[in-house]
Every structure is written in C-alpha cells, then in structure tokens.
Design a protein around this motif. Structure first.
Motif, PDB file in Angstrom:
ATOM      1  N   LYS A  46       4.592  -5.212  18.444  1.00  0.00           N
ATOM      2  CA  LYS A  46       3.339  -5.842  18.026  1.00  0.00           C
ATOM      3  C   LYS A  46       2.429  -6.181  19.198  1.00  0.00           C
ATOM      4  O   LYS A  46       1.300  -6.594  18.999  1.00  0.00           O
ATOM      5  CB  LYS A  46       3.644  -7.125  17.251  1.00  0.00           C
ATOM      6  CG  LYS A  46       4.391  -6.892  15.967  1.00  0.00           C
ATOM      7  CD  LYS A  46       4.715  -8.200  15.295  1.00  0.00           C
ATOM      8  CE  LYS A  46       5.527  -7.963  14.043  1.00  0.00           C
ATOM      9  NZ  LYS A  46       5.958  -9.213  13.435  1.00  0.00           N
TER      10      LYS A  46
ATOM     11  N   ARG B 271       5.516   3.829  23.784  1.00  0.00           N
ATOM     12  CA  ARG B 271       4.376   4.643  23.369  1.00  0.00           C
ATOM     13  C   ARG B 271       4.182   5.833  24.313  1.00  0.00           C
ATOM     14  O   ARG B 271       4.368   5.695  25.522  1.00  0.00           O
ATOM     15  CB  ARG B 271       3.103   3.802  23.367  1.00  0.00           C
ATOM     16  CG  ARG B 271       3.096   2.725  22.306  1.00  0.00           C
ATOM     17  CD  ARG B 271       2.082   1.630  22.644  1.00  0.00           C
ATOM     18  NE  ARG B 271       1.839   0.737  21.550  1.00  0.00           N
ATOM     19  CZ  ARG B 271       2.622  -0.266  21.182  1.00  0.00           C
ATOM     20  NH1 ARG B 271       3.749  -0.479  21.825  1.00  0.00           N
ATOM     21  NH2 ARG B 271       2.305  -1.051  20.181  1.00  0.00           N
TER      22      ARG B 271
ATOM     23  N   GLU C 196      -0.945   5.951  23.226  1.00  0.00           N
ATOM     24  CA  GLU C 196      -1.052   5.880  21.777  1.00  0.00           C
ATOM     25  C   GLU C 196      -0.889   4.441  21.307  1.00  0.00           C
ATOM     26  O   GLU C 196      -0.212   3.636  21.956  1.00  0.00           O
ATOM     27  CB  GLU C 196       0.012   6.765  21.126  1.00  0.00           C
ATOM     28  CG  GLU C 196      -0.191   8.236  21.425  1.00  0.00           C
ATOM     29  CD  GLU C 196       0.880   9.126  20.801  1.00  0.00           C
ATOM     30  OE1 GLU C 196       1.748   8.607  20.066  1.00  0.00           O
ATOM     31  OE2 GLU C 196       0.828  10.332  21.056  1.00  0.00           O
TER      32      GLU C 196
ATOM     33  N   ALA D 220       0.379   3.604  18.194  1.00  0.00           N
ATOM     34  CA  ALA D 220       1.629   3.509  17.428  1.00  0.00           C
ATOM     35  C   ALA D 220       2.828   3.818  18.316  1.00  0.00           C
ATOM     36  O   ALA D 220       2.798   4.748  19.122  1.00  0.00           O
ATOM     37  CB  ALA D 220       1.594   4.482  16.259  1.00  0.00           C
TER      38      ALA D 220
ATOM     39  N   ASP E  85      10.854   4.907  15.450  1.00  0.00           N
ATOM     40  CA  ASP E  85      10.982   3.972  14.330  1.00  0.00           C
ATOM     41  C   ASP E  85      12.266   3.164  14.518  1.00  0.00           C
ATOM     42  O   ASP E  85      13.001   3.346  15.485  1.00  0.00           O
ATOM     43  CB  ASP E  85      10.969   4.712  12.993  1.00  0.00           C
ATOM     44  CG  ASP E  85      12.086   5.746  12.863  1.00  0.00           C
ATOM     45  OD1 ASP E  85      13.101   5.644  13.589  1.00  0.00           O
ATOM     46  OD2 ASP E  85      11.955   6.649  12.026  1.00  0.00           O
TER      47      ASP E  85
END
Length: 180
Positions: free
Chosen positions: A32, A150, A163, A165, A169
């Motif tokens: 975050k 990233r 990036e 995002a 994951d």
C-alpha cells in the motif's frame, strides 16, 4: 541538493496523507506504500525496521536485506549471470508475469539448511536472483518485500519509471512462507 532517487522518494511520500504517514506500523501491508529501495529494474519497500545494503560491481548489483540487528534476511543479485541453480533445487512454482519468467525454488544452503530462492528472467536478458531466505523470519521478510515489489524501467541515464501495481500476488508469498 538531493539526487533523483531522493526526489522520487520525497515525491512518493508526498502522495500519502499525514494520517497515512502517521499510521505506518509493522503489521501493515507494504504493497500500500511507495518503494524506498530502487534499482533500474525494480523497486520495493523494505520490511519495517530493516536495513538494505547495496554494492555495485562492473555489471551487477547486490542488495542485502538485514534486520535492524544486522541479521541477514536475504540477498538480491541483479545482472546477467546469476549463480547457477542448484542441481538439488526443488521447484515450488514456475510462472510468467508481465513478460518476466519467475521461478521459486527450495534448496539446501552450504550448511545444509533449507533456503528459498526466487529467480526472475526479464525479456531483456536481465536476471534478478533473490537468495538465502533461510528461516521463518527471513521468509516472512521476503514475503513482505514481494507484496510491494514493482517492475521498473529506465527512462534515461538518471530516471526510472516504476509500475504502480506490485508484480506478485499473495500466492507467491504463501508459497515462500509455507516452507516452515
């Protein structure tokens, strides 16, 4: 005068509200928040309380992520000729994300202990080898780093673009942490 990376860090932190900056705690997800460690190929936020040492060779970089007590968690090699994969490595996961080949292995280190490694092969020939995550604490630190890892690319001699995002994951973090 601050350098390009320093300006990028200040600009990244400026996007957080005062409440967000005050609320940073070790329990929060690093994904975050902005990166605070940068290479021309990636960036990540170091684990809470950790220190990152960086060395450069003629055609490679090595980052060592350590706890606040100087205990090594793991290292990252960035270059074109990483250490060869162990013949005894056990493949835990092999996949491709955004054009980058990724392999997660379990291997025995020099002392005979289980260690986890992550290998990234970029389409340009660049390799990132994350190695020596030897115990639960180190693997937890690696999982935290990967939650905000990233991909970046060079814009010119002194600038990179990363990036928004994260590259990975939560499945990758789970595979790494299941080793204990």
């Amino acid at each position: 005068m601050i350098g390009a990376v320093g300006a990028l860090l200040i600009a990244s932190c400026a996007t957080l509200s005062a409440d967000d900056r005050d609320a940073l705690t070790p329990q929060q997800d690093s994904a975050k928040y902005p990166c605070d460690v940068f290479s021309y190929a990636f960036c990540f936020r170091k684990p809470y309380g950790a220190v990152v040492l960086q060395r450069s060779g003629p055609d490679f970089e090595i980052y060592q992520v350590q706890g606040g007590d100087s205990r090594p968690f793991f290292s990252l090699y960035v270059g074109t000729t990483p250490e060869r994969e162990s013949d005894d490595a056990v493949r835990l996961r092999n996949f491709k994300v955004r054009g980058i080949d990724v392999t997660v292995n379990l291997y025995l280190d020099a002392e005979g202990n289980d260690a986890v490694e992550l290998r990234l092969s970029y389409p340009t020939g660049l390799k990132v080898h994350v190695f020596d995550a030897r115990d639960a604490v180190a693997r937890t630190a690696l999982a935290e780093v990967l939650s905000g890892f990233r991909a970046c690319s060079k814009l010119d001699f002194t600038s990179i673009e990363c990036e928004v995002a994260p590259l990975f994951d939560s499945d990758v973090a789970s595979v790494i942490q299941q080793r204990d």
